[in-house]
Design a protein around this motif. Structure first.
Motif, PDB file in Angstrom:
ATOM      1  N   PRO A 160     -18.520  24.910  20.739  1.00 45.39           N
ATOM      2  CA  PRO A 160     -19.495  25.857  21.279  1.00 45.39           C
ATOM      3  C   PRO A 160     -18.982  26.470  22.583  1.00 45.39           C
ATOM      4  O   PRO A 160     -19.356  26.053  23.687  1.00 45.39           O
ATOM      5  CB  PRO A 160     -20.743  24.994  21.499  1.00 45.39           C
ATOM      6  CG  PRO A 160     -20.208  23.618  21.722  1.00 45.39           C
ATOM      7  CD  PRO A 160     -18.960  23.508  20.900  1.00 45.39           C
ATOM      8  N   VAL A 161     -18.100  27.439  22.465  1.00 45.19           N
ATOM      9  CA  VAL A 161     -17.333  27.957  23.608  1.00 45.19           C
ATOM     10  C   VAL A 161     -18.237  28.458  24.727  1.00 45.19           C
ATOM     11  O   VAL A 161     -18.078  28.076  25.901  1.00 45.19           O
ATOM     12  CB  VAL A 161     -16.363  29.059  23.138  1.00 45.19           C
ATOM     13  CG1 VAL A 161     -15.598  29.631  24.324  1.00 45.19           C
ATOM     14  CG2 VAL A 161     -15.390  28.501  22.106  1.00 45.19           C
ATOM     15  N   ARG A 162     -19.182  29.356  24.412  1.00 50.00           N
ATOM     16  CA  ARG A 162     -20.046  29.919  25.446  1.00 50.00           C
ATOM     17  C   ARG A 162     -20.932  28.832  26.065  1.00 50.00           C
ATOM     18  O   ARG A 162     -21.111  28.791  27.282  1.00 50.00           O
ATOM     19  CB  ARG A 162     -20.905  31.033  24.838  1.00 50.00           C
ATOM     20  CG  ARG A 162     -21.985  31.625  25.761  1.00 50.00           C
ATOM     21  CD  ARG A 162     -21.421  32.524  26.840  1.00 50.00           C
ATOM     22  NE  ARG A 162     -20.819  33.717  26.305  1.00 50.00           N
ATOM     23  CZ  ARG A 162     -21.488  34.824  25.938  1.00 50.00           C
ATOM     24  NH1 ARG A 162     -22.810  34.860  26.029  1.00 50.00           N
ATOM     25  NH2 ARG A 162     -20.839  35.882  25.490  1.00 50.00           N
ATOM     26  N   ARG A 163     -21.487  27.987  25.244  1.00 53.82           N
ATOM     27  CA  ARG A 163     -22.413  26.976  25.761  1.00 53.82           C
ATOM     28  C   ARG A 163     -21.717  26.020  26.719  1.00 53.82           C
ATOM     29  O   ARG A 163     -22.222  25.748  27.815  1.00 53.82           O
ATOM     30  CB  ARG A 163     -23.042  26.199  24.605  1.00 53.82           C
ATOM     31  CG  ARG A 163     -23.930  25.051  25.066  1.00 53.82           C
ATOM     32  CD  ARG A 163     -24.662  24.378  23.925  1.00 53.82           C
ATOM     33  NE  ARG A 163     -25.363  23.184  24.362  1.00 53.82           N
ATOM     34  CZ  ARG A 163     -26.526  23.188  25.016  1.00 53.82           C
ATOM     35  NH1 ARG A 163     -27.100  24.343  25.310  1.00 53.82           N
ATOM     36  NH2 ARG A 163     -27.117  22.073  25.388  1.00 53.82           N
ATOM     37  N   TRP A 164     -20.566  25.477  26.319  1.00 58.38           N
ATOM     38  CA  TRP A 164     -19.898  24.515  27.187  1.00 58.38           C
ATOM     39  C   TRP A 164     -19.399  25.182  28.476  1.00 58.38           C
ATOM     40  O   TRP A 164     -19.411  24.564  29.543  1.00 58.38           O
ATOM     41  CB  TRP A 164     -18.763  23.838  26.434  1.00 58.38           C
ATOM     42  CG  TRP A 164     -19.261  22.799  25.471  1.00 58.38           C
ATOM     43  CD1 TRP A 164     -20.566  22.452  25.259  1.00 58.38           C
ATOM     44  CD2 TRP A 164     -18.471  21.977  24.619  1.00 58.38           C
ATOM     45  NE1 TRP A 164     -20.632  21.460  24.305  1.00 58.38           N
ATOM     46  CE2 TRP A 164     -19.377  21.147  23.895  1.00 58.38           C
ATOM     47  CE3 TRP A 164     -17.105  21.867  24.371  1.00 58.38           C
ATOM     48  CZ2 TRP A 164     -18.931  20.217  22.952  1.00 58.38           C
ATOM     49  CZ3 TRP A 164     -16.673  20.936  23.438  1.00 58.38           C
ATOM     50  CH2 TRP A 164     -17.569  20.119  22.738  1.00 58.38           C
ATOM     51  N   ALA A 165     -18.983  26.431  28.384  1.00 59.03           N
ATOM     52  CA  ALA A 165     -18.586  27.138  29.609  1.00 59.03           C
ATOM     53  C   ALA A 165     -19.794  27.375  30.507  1.00 59.03           C
ATOM     54  O   ALA A 165     -19.696  27.298  31.738  1.00 59.03           O
ATOM     55  CB  ALA A 165     -17.917  28.461  29.251  1.00 59.03           C
TER      56      ALA A 165
END
Length: 473
Positions: A199-204
């Protein structure tokens, strides 16, 4: 799709589908940086270096320009320090803040509402707790160097000791809860190299927010005044995670001094085991807020000197509230919602994912296409997030499909505005009835609610018995 009224008027849903200038470019820069975090920033590859440069260039016309450029350069060279990661997190947060502001301006244009001005809290460092946030930033910096593909159980477990030390301190509980949930998500995906879908956006989002919340003054929520008057609940939004649960009551507040009504929120949170779900969360939250009972009973609350922040968050205290008279949420939505002033978001809360504007919709046609539910009026559809209806209440996707009016939260997700229902009016046996997502918040005699409460009670009792046995051994 909302009632006429002073400061309100019919919501011009066509504006919600028109493009917003600069939005795509800002999100593209955020996405470029987020992709760089996937592989880690210890030894960035050329494609990651390009993402860092794109982020720095996107804030070139802001006060962050020089600091972001320096941080991007050092990180690209594999020499990033903690301060560089802070600068990159700040640049990313600022970009998403600009997206938030553009979307909120569009909402104000569509609804005709007025909004308060933003205020920045004074920064006061607390030397007593400075070491713990510093330890958290050190762990977050190690995460950034490793990247999501490089995480393992040893790295992720490094947060446990910091979280355990932060949680007992009320001043640090907010970042501690965030770190705890973030670490739990990462642990469930270890090792990162084997994770199929990151979950690229979420973890960032979680990484950058956690990084900034550990800075001096960031977690302070200054009280701007007190609230004395009548509180008219609109609905309850339930946030549930494996390790925590929160109920956030959205309401219209009518000051006793006769000044303009305004939108406010009151929230209660509690840690929880992952086995307590759905209606069980009310048993954890209910003892801490009498307002939940008022929501279930359809009553107002009379407040006396209740602290409130500039962002419209009531610092709830049961001793400063007492039950008022009957207050139908749909009557409030039809009469008072359009004229209520909206408080501005706090600086670190300016993120498109945090947009949750109470709106009232009626006179629509419900359409469903390919599993997507929409409310359509005058040829302009709005997507309905029926899957966000909490399982902790009587409101169901089917009730939403059969509705004629809806109180909901206007959100922005995946490039479009959507509505998350909080309550609907529907017809049952030729009578109009209201179904609320928070209908079981304060307890219920409803058969389905009673069954859910019993199941939750059994689960909580078993957990308490096990905990008691562990303490005795």
């Amino acid at each position: 799709m909302v009632p006429d009224g002073p400061g309100g008027g019919v919501m011009r849903t066509a504006l919600l589908t028109d493009p917003v200038d600069g939005l795509d470019e800002a999100l593209a820069a955020v996405d470029a940086f987020d992709r760089a975090l996937v592989g880690g920033l210890l030894r960035p590859r050329p494609v990651q270096t390009a993402g860092l440069t794109e982020l720095a260039e996107a804030v070139a016309g802001t006060p962050l320009a020089s600091r972001a450029a320096e941080a991007a350069g050092r990180t690209a060279a594999g020499a990033a320090a903690e301060d560089d990661f802070i600068a990159l997190a700040a640049a990313r947060t600022a970009l998403l803040g600009s997206v938030h502001d553009a979307l909120v301006a569009r909402i104000d244009e569509a609804t005709g509402r007025t909004r308060g001005e933003q205020t920045a809290p004074a920064v006061r460092a607390d030397r007593r707790t400075a070491n713990l946030p510093a330890a958290a930033r050190s762990w977050l910096s190690d995460l950034a160097r490793a990247g999501w593909q490089g995480i393992d159980h040893e790295l992720v477990s490094g947060a446990a000791q910091v979280v355990s030390a932060m949680l007992p301190d009320p001043a640090l509980r907010r970042p501690a809860t965030l770190l705890d949930g973030f670490a739990a998500e990462l642990a469930a995906s270890c090792p990162g190299a084997a994770t199929e879908r990151i979950p690229v956006r979420r973890w960032a989002d979680l990484w950058s927010r956690a990084m900034l919340l550990t800075l001096p003054g960031a977690i302070e929520v200054p009280v701007s005044g007190t609230a004395t008057g009548r509180l008219l609940p609109l609905g309850v939004d339930v946030h549930e995670h494996a390790t925590a649960a929160q109920a956030q009551v959205h309401a219209v507040f009518e000051p006793a001094d006769g000044t303009a009504p305004r939108l406010v929120r009151a929230a209660v949170s509690a840690p929880k085991p992952d086995t307590v779900v759905e209606a069980g969360v009310w048993q954890l939250l209910r003892p801490h807020m009498a307002l939940l009972a008022a929501v279930s009973e359809g009553r107002s609350m009379d407040l006396s000197g209740m602290p409130v922040t500039a962002e419209g968050d009531l610092i709830w205290n049961d001793e400063q509230a007492r039950p008022g008279g009957p207050a139908d949420a749909f009557a409030t939505a039809r009469v008072a919602l359009a004229a209520a002033e909206v408080p501005a978001a706090a600086p670190l809360d300016r993120h498109p994912a945090r947009i949750a504007e109470p709106v009232f919709l009626e006179g629509y046609t419900v359409r469903e296409d390919g599993g997507t539910l929409r409310f359509e009026a005058a040829g302009h559809p709005v997507t309905v997030e029926a899957d966000r209806v909490p399982a902790a209440g009587p409101l169901t996707p089917q009730a939403v499909r059969e509705s004629s009016a809806c109180i909901g939260l206007l959100r922005w997700d995946a490039g479009a505005f959507t509505v998350q229902p909080l309550a609907v009016e529907t017809t049952v046996r030729r009578k109009t009835v209201a179904v609320h997502g928070g209908g079981w918040a304060g307890g219920t005699a409803d058969k389905a609610g009673a069954r859910a409460e019993k199941a939750a009670t059994d689960a909580v009792r078993v957990l308490r018995e096990r905990a008691g046995r562990l303490l005795r051994t």
